[in-house]
Design a protein around this motif. Structure first.
Motif, PDB file in Angstrom:
ATOM      1  N   GLY A 205       0.782  -1.251  -0.093  1.00 13.91           N
ATOM      2  CA  GLY A 205       0.124  -0.138   0.127  1.00 13.91           C
ATOM      3  C   GLY A 205       0.897   1.244  -0.050  1.00 13.91           C
ATOM      4  N   PRO A 206       0.183   2.598  -0.102  1.00 17.19           N
ATOM      5  CA  PRO A 206       1.177   3.822   0.090  1.00 17.19           C
ATOM      6  C   PRO A 206       1.697   3.967   1.199  1.00 17.19           C
ATOM      7  N   GLY A 207       3.196   4.233   1.070  1.00 13.17           N
ATOM      8  CA  GLY A 207       4.019   4.443   2.128  1.00 13.17           C
ATOM      9  C   GLY A 207       4.503   3.103   2.845  1.00 13.17           C
ATOM     10  N   GLN A 208       4.305   2.073   2.085  1.00 14.70           N
ATOM     11  CA  GLN A 208       4.677   0.944   2.526  1.00 14.70           C
ATOM     12  C   GLN A 208       5.853   0.289   1.509  1.00 14.70           C
ATOM     13  N   ILE A 209       6.420  -0.844   2.364  1.00 18.24           N
ATOM     14  CA  ILE A 209       7.559  -1.612   1.557  1.00 18.24           C
ATOM     15  C   ILE A 209       7.429  -2.994   1.789  1.00 18.24           C
ATOM     16  N   ARG A 210       7.488  -3.735   0.736  1.00 18.07           N
ATOM     17  CA  ARG A 210       7.409  -5.378   0.808  1.00 18.07           C
ATOM     18  C   ARG A 210       8.832  -5.850   0.717  1.00 18.07           C
ATOM     19  N   VAL A 211       9.025  -6.673   1.623  1.00 16.87           N
ATOM     20  CA  VAL A 211      10.479  -7.106   1.866  1.00 16.87           C
ATOM     21  C   VAL A 211      10.348  -8.672   1.452  1.00 16.87           C
ATOM     22  N   ARG A 212      11.386  -8.997   0.777  1.00 19.98           N
ATOM     23  CA  ARG A 212      11.809 -10.512   0.556  1.00 19.98           C
ATOM     24  C   ARG A 212      12.628 -11.070   1.580  1.00 19.98           C
ATOM     25  N   VAL A 213      12.116 -11.920   2.630  1.00 16.00           N
ATOM     26  CA  VAL A 213      12.824 -12.161   3.955  1.00 16.00           C
ATOM     27  C   VAL A 213      13.863 -13.238   3.486  1.00 16.00           C
ATOM     28  N   ALA A 214      14.962 -12.976   4.231  1.00 17.94           N
ATOM     29  CA  ALA A 214      15.886 -14.200   3.857  1.00 17.94           C
ATOM     30  C   ALA A 214      16.177 -14.875   5.377  1.00 17.94           C
ATOM     31  N   ALA A 215      15.808 -14.178   6.495  1.00 15.46           N
ATOM     32  CA  ALA A 215      15.984 -14.764   7.710  1.00 15.46           C
ATOM     33  C   ALA A 215      15.123 -14.083   8.840  1.00 15.46           C
ATOM     34  N   ALA A 216      14.803 -14.849   9.763  1.00 10.87           N
ATOM     35  CA  ALA A 216      13.822 -14.187  10.864  1.00 10.87           C
ATOM     36  C   ALA A 216      14.461 -14.784  12.146  1.00 10.87           C
ATOM     37  N   GLY A 217      14.561 -13.874  13.258  1.00  3.04           N
ATOM     38  CA  GLY A 217      15.017 -14.107  14.523  1.00  3.04           C
ATOM     39  C   GLY A 217      14.046 -14.343  15.215  1.00  3.04           C
ATOM     40  N   LEU A 218      14.135 -15.419  16.309  1.00  7.53           N
ATOM     41  CA  LEU A 218      13.012 -15.868  17.105  1.00  7.53           C
ATOM     42  C   LEU A 218      13.341 -15.098  18.518  1.00  7.53           C
ATOM     43  N   ASN A 219      12.351 -14.730  19.248  1.00 12.00           N
ATOM     44  CA  ASN A 219      12.194 -14.058  20.374  1.00 12.00           C
ATOM     45  C   ASN A 219      11.149 -14.763  21.362  1.00 12.00           C
ATOM     46  N   PRO A 220      11.229 -14.828  22.799  1.00 14.15           N
ATOM     47  CA  PRO A 220      10.335 -15.322  23.635  1.00 14.15           C
ATOM     48  C   PRO A 220       9.000 -14.834  23.242  1.00 14.15           C
ATOM     49  N   MET A 221       8.969 -13.506  23.044  1.00 13.92           N
ATOM     50  CA  MET A 221       7.709 -12.742  22.915  1.00 13.92           C
ATOM     51  C   MET A 221       6.725 -13.441  21.764  1.00 13.92           C
ATOM     52  N   ASP A 222       7.653 -14.247  20.688  1.00 15.85           N
ATOM     53  CA  ASP A 222       6.767 -14.807  19.714  1.00 15.85           C
ATOM     54  C   ASP A 222       5.780 -15.932  20.064  1.00 15.85           C
ATOM     55  N   TRP A 223       6.444 -16.747  20.892  1.00 13.29           N
ATOM     56  CA  TRP A 223       5.522 -17.935  21.253  1.00 13.29           C
ATOM     57  C   TRP A 223       4.839 -17.697  22.648  1.00 13.29           C
ATOM     58  N   VAL A 224       4.889 -16.491  23.497  1.00 12.77           N
ATOM     59  CA  VAL A 224       4.260 -16.233  24.593  1.00 12.77           C
ATOM     60  C   VAL A 224       2.964 -15.602  24.101  1.00 12.77           C
ATOM     61  N   MET A 225       2.991 -14.767  22.734  1.00 14.83           N
ATOM     62  CA  MET A 225       1.759 -14.092  22.490  1.00 14.83           C
ATOM     63  C   MET A 225       0.954 -14.758  21.611  1.00 14.83           C
ATOM     64  N   THR A 226       1.118 -16.068  21.139  1.00 14.57           N
ATOM     65  CA  THR A 226       0.494 -16.911  20.353  1.00 14.57           C
ATOM     66  C   THR A 226       0.265 -18.170  21.105  1.00 14.57           C
ATOM     67  N   ALA A 227       0.585 -18.140  22.549  1.00 11.97           N
ATOM     68  CA  ALA A 227       0.272 -19.362  23.287  1.00 11.97           C
ATOM     69  C   ALA A 227      -1.349 -19.466  23.618  1.00 11.97           C
ATOM     70  N   ASP A 228      -1.882 -18.575  23.982  1.00 15.55           N
ATOM     71  CA  ASP A 228      -3.288 -18.358  24.387  1.00 15.55           C
ATOM     72  C   ASP A 228      -3.866 -17.295  23.888  1.00 15.55           C
ATOM     73  N   ALA A 229      -5.446 -17.231  23.975  1.00 19.54           N
ATOM     74  CA  ALA A 229      -6.204 -16.201  23.285  1.00 19.54           C
ATOM     75  C   ALA A 229      -6.077 -14.810  24.023  1.00 19.54           C
ATOM     76  N   ASP A 230      -5.764 -15.159  25.409  1.00 21.52           N
ATOM     77  CA  ASP A 230      -5.659 -13.886  26.362  1.00 21.52           C
ATOM     78  C   ASP A 230      -4.614 -13.164  25.956  1.00 21.52           C
ATOM     79  N   ALA A 231      -3.266 -13.845  25.630  1.00 25.72           N
ATOM     80  CA  ALA A 231      -1.992 -13.095  25.533  1.00 25.72           C
ATOM     81  C   ALA A 231      -2.034 -12.920  24.229  1.00 25.72           C
TER      82      ALA A 231
END
Length: 318
Positions: free
Chosen positions: A38-64
């Motif tokens: 969209g306007p003002g945005q860029i699309r990035v072709r991802v080469a690598a993604a780093g993991l963090n505790p927040m990634d699995w904490v916030m997807t662990a349950d609906a409340d989080a």
């Protein structure tokens, strides 16, 4: 830059998705449409993604998930690095082919991410990757680097300080130790007995966590400890208080303790990520990558990271 793996045909791409909240077992690699720009945005072709505790904490349950504004179906992962694939209308700061890194909240483990080009919006941003920094390293910087910077800003370490850092070998710890040392502080870092060599390499004096921590720290620093970061729970907070550190110079990131400030990476000072990337490019800060996995092994990658005993960072290659 690491070698890219085969990708789906034009117009389609891969992304990690979950249709229910839970642990690594709910994560799947799906074929999805390439996201539009969209306007003002860029699309990035991802080469690598780093993991963090927040990634699995916030997807662990609906409340989080709700606290982070996530709903199903959801993506996964926040830190990324790659190459600008397309720019939207009005974008002037980036062009196709630019190497970038940043964060895209719960969307990063995917062939493509779309983020705002203006930057400065935590978890929806892009910054130029220095030539001397490879994609795997760049993909580790955003969340952990911001958090370490924000935590250190709260305790203000300097040449006359001895700083106790709990969880010093973790993803945030590796940055906090090195940045505190650059500020001139002496650093004592807690970890397991087997991590002592790793912590010394970072510039910290290792001390084993667990019962007797206060006595071990006193033996290492008879002159006292002046500041502390607890990057795991509350053990380091309790030890720091017993060692006489005032609450104003203690900080947590993973727990709330009355009277003690908690750092939020979203509140890192402007320019913190660019400065960290500059330090990495110059060789003043190094990023230990404990393990890397192809995206097809996302469950294994998250299981390792979620075990909380990783020394350094875990990266997913796309």
């Amino acid at each position: 830059m690491q070698e890219r793996r085969d990708r789906p045909a034009a117009g389609r791409s891969r992304a990690v998705r979950l249709d229910e909240f839970g642990g690594p077992e709910v994560l799947d690699v799906r074929e999805v449409p390439v996201p539009p720009v969209g306007p003002g945005q860029i699309r990035v072709r991802v080469a690598a993604a780093g993991l963090n505790p927040m990634d699995w904490v916030m997807t662990a349950d609906a409340d989080a998930a709700a606290r982070f504004g996530l709903s199903l179906p959801a993506g996964f992962g926040t830190d990324y690095a790659g190459v600008v694939d397309q720019v939207g209308d009005g974008v002037t700061g980036f062009a196709a082919g630019d190497r970038v890194f940043g964060s895209a909240l719960s969307r990063a483990v995917a062939d493509f991410v779309v983020v705002e080009s203006a930057g400065g919006i935590a978890a929806n941003e892009a910054y130029r990757t220095p030539d001397a920094v490879d994609d795997r390293t760049a993909a580790t910087l955003a969340i952990a680097g911001r958090t370490a910077s924000a935590a250190l800003a709260l305790i203000r370490p300097g040449p006359h300080d001895t700083v106790l850092i709990g969880g010093a070998g973790g993803g945030v710890g590796v940055f906090a130790v090195q940045l505190a040392r650059i500020a001139g502080a002496r650093v004592i870092g807690t970890g397991s007995a087997s991590s002592s060599g790793f912590l010394r390499d970072l510039g910290a004096e290792p001390v084993a966590y667990g019962e007797g921590l206060v006595d071990r720290v006193r033996a290492l620093a008879p002159g006292g400890v002046t500041a502390a970061l607890d990057l795991h729970g509350t053990e380091t907070v309790r030890a720091a208080r017993e060692l006489g550190v005032p609450d104003g110079r203690i900080c947590t990131i993973a727990a709330q303790v009355e009277g003690v400030s908690a750092a939020n990476g979203a509140n890192a000072a402007p320019g913190a990520l660019e400065e960290l990337a500059r330090l990495v490019a110059a060789g003043d800060v190094r990023v230990p990558v404990a393990a890397s996995f192809p995206v097809e092994q996302i469950r294994r990658a998250v299981e390792l990271q979620a075990g909380r005993h990783v020394r350094g960072k875990v990266v997913v290659d796309l």
